[in-house]
Design an enzyme around this catalytic site. Structure first.
Site, PDB file in Angstrom:
ATOM      1  N   TYR A 162       3.710  74.429 -33.932  1.00 35.35           N
ATOM      2  CA  TYR A 162       5.038  74.481 -34.569  1.00 35.35           C
ATOM      3  C   TYR A 162       5.236  73.237 -35.439  1.00 35.35           C
ATOM      4  CZ  TYR A 162      10.123  75.076 -35.051  1.00 35.35           C
ATOM      5  OH  TYR A 162      11.403  75.234 -35.557  1.00 35.35           O
ATOM      6  N   LYS A 166       5.712  73.081 -39.572  1.00 34.06           N
ATOM      7  CA  LYS A 166       6.902  72.540 -40.235  1.00 34.06           C
ATOM      8  C   LYS A 166       6.542  71.346 -41.127  1.00 34.06           C
ATOM      9  CE  LYS A 166       9.864  75.538 -38.745  1.00 34.06           C
ATOM     10  NZ  LYS A 166      10.585  76.420 -39.681  1.00 34.06           N
TER      11      LYS A 166
HETATM   12  P1  NDP Z   1      15.723  83.117 -34.394  1.00 30.01           P
HETATM   13  O1  NDP Z   1      14.537  83.431 -33.582  1.00 30.01           O
HETATM   14  O2  NDP Z   1      17.081  83.173 -33.773  1.00 30.01           O
HETATM   15  O3  NDP Z   1      15.753  84.009 -35.726  1.00 30.01           O
HETATM   16  C1  NDP Z   1      14.619  84.098 -36.562  1.00 30.01           C
HETATM   17  C2  NDP Z   1      14.663  85.426 -37.290  1.00 30.01           C
HETATM   18  O4  NDP Z   1      13.449  85.558 -38.067  1.00 30.01           O
HETATM   19  C3  NDP Z   1      14.711  86.602 -36.345  1.00 30.01           C
HETATM   20  O5  NDP Z   1      15.542  87.619 -36.825  1.00 30.01           O
HETATM   21  C4  NDP Z   1      13.259  87.020 -36.303  1.00 30.01           C
HETATM   22  O6  NDP Z   1      13.031  88.355 -35.870  1.00 30.01           O
HETATM   23  C5  NDP Z   1      12.870  86.815 -37.757  1.00 30.01           C
HETATM   24  N1  NDP Z   1      11.425  86.831 -37.917  1.00 30.01           N
HETATM   25  C6  NDP Z   1      10.483  86.432 -37.027  1.00 30.01           C
HETATM   26  N2  NDP Z   1       9.260  86.652 -37.497  1.00 30.01           N
HETATM   27  C7  NDP Z   1       9.408  87.199 -38.728  1.00 30.01           C
HETATM   28  C8  NDP Z   1       8.508  87.664 -39.715  1.00 30.01           C
HETATM   29  N3  NDP Z   1       7.180  87.617 -39.522  1.00 30.01           N
HETATM   30  N4  NDP Z   1       8.995  88.175 -40.860  1.00 30.01           N
HETATM   31  C9  NDP Z   1      10.317  88.258 -41.072  1.00 30.01           C
HETATM   32  N5  NDP Z   1      11.235  87.836 -40.170  1.00 30.01           N
HETATM   33  C10 NDP Z   1      10.787  87.313 -39.007  1.00 30.01           C
HETATM   34  O7  NDP Z   1      15.454  81.638 -34.983  1.00 30.01           O
HETATM   35  P2  NDP Z   1      16.469  80.545 -35.536  1.00 30.01           P
HETATM   36  O8  NDP Z   1      17.571  81.201 -36.248  1.00 30.01           O
HETATM   37  O9  NDP Z   1      16.741  79.583 -34.446  1.00 30.01           O
HETATM   38  O10 NDP Z   1      15.505  79.793 -36.570  1.00 30.01           O
HETATM   39  C11 NDP Z   1      15.548  80.030 -37.979  1.00 30.01           C
HETATM   40  C12 NDP Z   1      14.702  78.965 -38.662  1.00 30.01           C
HETATM   41  O11 NDP Z   1      15.216  77.664 -38.349  1.00 30.01           O
HETATM   42  C13 NDP Z   1      13.235  78.957 -38.196  1.00 30.01           C
HETATM   43  O12 NDP Z   1      12.400  78.682 -39.304  1.00 30.01           O
HETATM   44  C14 NDP Z   1      13.194  77.816 -37.206  1.00 30.01           C
HETATM   45  O13 NDP Z   1      11.914  77.266 -37.087  1.00 30.01           O
HETATM   46  C15 NDP Z   1      14.180  76.850 -37.829  1.00 30.01           C
HETATM   47  N6  NDP Z   1      14.736  75.877 -36.918  1.00 30.01           N
HETATM   48  C16 NDP Z   1      15.444  76.267 -35.798  1.00 30.01           C
HETATM   49  C17 NDP Z   1      15.950  75.308 -34.949  1.00 30.01           C
HETATM   50  C18 NDP Z   1      16.742  75.654 -33.735  1.00 30.01           C
HETATM   51  O14 NDP Z   1      17.053  74.720 -32.977  1.00 30.01           O
HETATM   52  N7  NDP Z   1      17.121  76.893 -33.514  1.00 30.01           N
HETATM   53  C19 NDP Z   1      15.723  73.882 -35.180  1.00 30.01           C
HETATM   54  C20 NDP Z   1      14.957  73.587 -36.352  1.00 30.01           C
HETATM   55  C21 NDP Z   1      14.495  74.562 -37.177  1.00 30.01           C
HETATM   56  P3  NDP Z   1      12.623  88.581 -34.282  1.00 30.01           P
HETATM   57  O15 NDP Z   1      13.863  88.317 -33.528  1.00 30.01           O
HETATM   58  O16 NDP Z   1      12.168  89.979 -34.219  1.00 30.01           O
HETATM   59  O17 NDP Z   1      11.521  87.595 -33.971  1.00 30.01           O
END
Ligand code: NDP
Length: 258
Positions: A162, A166
């Protein structure tokens, strides 16, 4: 009346991505979402975006698949005319947190494919279309926003893949900012800290305690809306002469202290 601008948010069906979609819908954007979730499971969220006045296009697809990326971009051109703002938000944590002395190649490929390779080539495809539009009309509004993580600089050896993904997103921001500068297409990075979503639900108790003990200067979790408001500022064009910049949204977690 000026034509509505269009934003594509990957992973916009839920979590931070949906927060971003909601904020941009309130800003008057048409919203396209590329997400792997079945449309039925996010129907209520899509309805809320429509109720906010947005034209909404849901593209069920996988950011790692070239055909899905191109289908989404074609559908945007067909339905809304052109893409103005790309938000590379979709991302995954490793399915299992494993020490880097033991972590698997399978997990590495899974995380790197979704967090780094997919967005890199989506950016390539979207940027080529944006450049073509800029050549036709230099005033065409366009920008790209990458959602990275404080993990791009903070080492967590229980999820090395991860952190690497990033750190790669941070370099991708610099690369695309460098390449697209001549076309006046700014590329930005939002670097979130600990944000309350399904991704962090599995470690909620651990972080509740760490936050209470002072992990962040601001003693609370971050919320999707904290990220969404930063993206809205960029998508509106409020930071037009700052391509390549990183905006930390981490409650001061990574501010060096003594
Ligand atoms: P979630 O898991 O809540 O949401 C991510 C979304 O992306 C889900 O709807 C997921 O679908 C979708 N997704 C996963 N794989 C794919 C794919 N191959 N193609 C298209 N869509 C996909 O994550 P967050 O909202 O927490 O995170 C969003 C971003 O923020 C990410 O990049 C994460 O790394 C980053 N981030 C999050 C932090 C946190 O604390 N939450 C902190 C720092 C960064 P499904 O549910 O089916 O997997």
């Amino acid at each position: 009346m000026a034509q509505k601008k269009t934003a594509l948010i990957t992973g916009g069906g839920r979590g931070i991505g949906y927060g971003i979609a909601a904020a941009l819908a309130r800003e008057g954007f048409n919203i396209a979402i590329l997400d792997v979730l079945p449309e039925e499971t996010v129907a209520a969220n899509l309805e809320a975006l429509r109720a906010a006045g947005a034209g909404v296009l849901y593209c069920r697809g996988d950011v790692t698949k070239a055909a899905d990326r191109n289908a989404a971009l074609d559908a945007i051109d067909k339905n809304f005319g052109a893409l103005n703002v790309l938000v590379n938000n979709a991302g995954v944590a490793p399915k299992v947190r494993a020490d880097i002395l033991a972590a698997t190649e399978e997990s590495y490929d899974f995380v790197m494919g979704i967090n780094l390779k997919g967005p890199y080539f989506l950016t390539q495809a979207a940027a080529n279309r944006m450049v073509a539009n800029k050549k036709q009309d230099p005033a065409f509004p366009a920008c790209i926003v990458n959602i990275s993580s404080i993990s791009s600089t903070v080492a967590s050896p229980s999820r090395g893949e991860y952190c690497l993904s990033k750190a790669g997103v941070s370099m991708a921001t610099r690369l695309w900012a460098t390449r697209l500068g001549e076309f006046d297409i700014p590329v930005y990075e939002i670097r979130p800290g600990v944000i309350q979503t399904d991704m962090t639900a599995v470690v909620k108790e651990k972080y509740d305690k760490l936050i209470a003990e002072g992990l962040c200067l601001q003693k609370r979790w971050g919320f999707p809306d904290d990220i969404a408001r930063a993206v809205a500022m960029l998508a509106r064009g409020d930071l037009p002469y700052s391509t390549g910049q990183v905006i930390l949204v981490d409650g001061g977690q990574t501010l060096p202290r003594l």
